[in-house]
Enzyme design. Structure first.
Site, short mmCIF file in Angstrom:
data_model
loop_
_atom_site.label_atom_id
_atom_site.label_comp_id
_atom_site.label_asym_id
_atom_site.label_seq_id
_atom_site.Cartn_x
_atom_site.Cartn_y
_atom_site.Cartn_z
N SER A 105 14.18 -30.28 -7.37
CA SER A 105 15.60 -29.53 -7.79
C SER A 105 16.57 -30.53 -8.40
O SER A 105 16.33 -31.72 -8.85
CB SER A 105 15.98 -28.34 -7.45
OG SER A 105 17.24 -27.88 -7.89
N ASP A 155 11.84 -20.54 -14.82
CA ASP A 155 12.86 -21.19 -13.36
C ASP A 155 14.18 -20.70 -14.18
O ASP A 155 14.42 -21.24 -15.76
CB ASP A 155 12.54 -22.59 -13.96
CG ASP A 155 13.46 -22.83 -12.53
OD1 ASP A 155 14.40 -22.50 -12.63
OD2 ASP A 155 13.78 -24.41 -12.83
N HIS A 186 12.57 -21.62 -10.00
CA HIS A 186 12.79 -22.42 -9.90
C HIS A 186 12.32 -22.57 -8.23
O HIS A 186 12.18 -23.82 -8.00
CB HIS A 186 14.21 -22.07 -9.46
CG HIS A 186 15.45 -23.98 -9.29
ND1 HIS A 186 14.80 -24.41 -10.18
CD2 HIS A 186 15.88 -23.89 -8.35
CE1 HIS A 186 15.98 -25.51 -10.08
NE2 HIS A 186 16.37 -25.60 -9.02
#
Ligand code: MLT
Length: 204
Positions: A105, A155, A186
């Site tokens: 991320s 996501d 995600h």
């Protein structure tokens, strides 16, 4: 003697041969977050794990953002330079090869910025749920650098088109890119772990 730096970080030398891993956590994580994951997917590899220096409502990150998915590019560039200097310093201090980044991320996004702005610093990268870090991606060269990009089709944080922009830039740079798109959001899945293990087993 330990390496002197103003990055909070963990350094764990490991018995396994090969490049060390540079662990880069997501928003709200810290230098301990990805240690278990790293030991699962690459047992015995040396790990270097810094904590992002930016705080967003108390949550560590590697660079500032103006909104979700909208980055403060001036800060991003400065933080990427600072992280590149840290990586060069700690690897020189311990006489290590250029590391393979393992970023999730926000950590994957700064790893993508490292590849873009300081391509000499990394020997490879795993980018989990990453996007193109800059609005205008500059031309850069990463000849044959192994990169695994794993995106989640559902996501909500990383628009798929942004992951594809990053993939296109990496391919244009000459990276040996594998881009996997999972039926996932995600968060990481078991499939991510399998992909990472196989990718790392193939790297020196
Ligand atoms: C970022 O800010 O890097 C992305 O929005 C991912 C995240 O939430 O950390």
């Amino acid at each position: 003697m330990s390496f002197q730096t103003d990055f909070h970080h963990v350094y764990q030398p490991g018995p396994a041969a090969g490049r060390p891993l540079l662990l880069l956590h997501g928003t709200g994580g810290n230098e301990h977050d990805l240690l278990d994951l790293a030991h699962t997917v690459a047992p015995g590899r040396t790990v270097i794990s810094p904590r992002g220096k930016v705080l967003e409502h108390g949550m560590p990150r590697f660079f500032k953002r103006l909104a979700e998915g909208v980055f403060d590019e001036q800060d991003l560039r400065a933080r990427t330079d600072e992280l590149a200097a840290f990586v060069k310093g700690i690897t020189a201090h311990h006489k290590l090869a250029a590391p393979i980044a393992l970023g999730f991320s926000n950590g994957a996004n700064i790893a993508a910025a490292l590849l873009t702005l300081h391509p000499e610093v990394l020997g490879g990268a795993i980018l989990l749920r990453a996007m193109a870090p800059l609005k205008d991606m500059p031309a850069f060269k990463l000849p044959q650098t192994p990169v695994l990009l794993v995106s989640g089709k559902q996501d909500m944080m990383i628009p798929f088109a942004q992951a594809q922009r990053l993939a296109a830039s990496l391919t244009a740079a000459g990276a040996a890119l594998t881009h996997e798109t999972l039926p996932a959001g995600h968060g990481l899945t078991q499939t991510d772990l399998g992909l990472m293990s196989r990718f790392l087993a193939a790297q020196e």
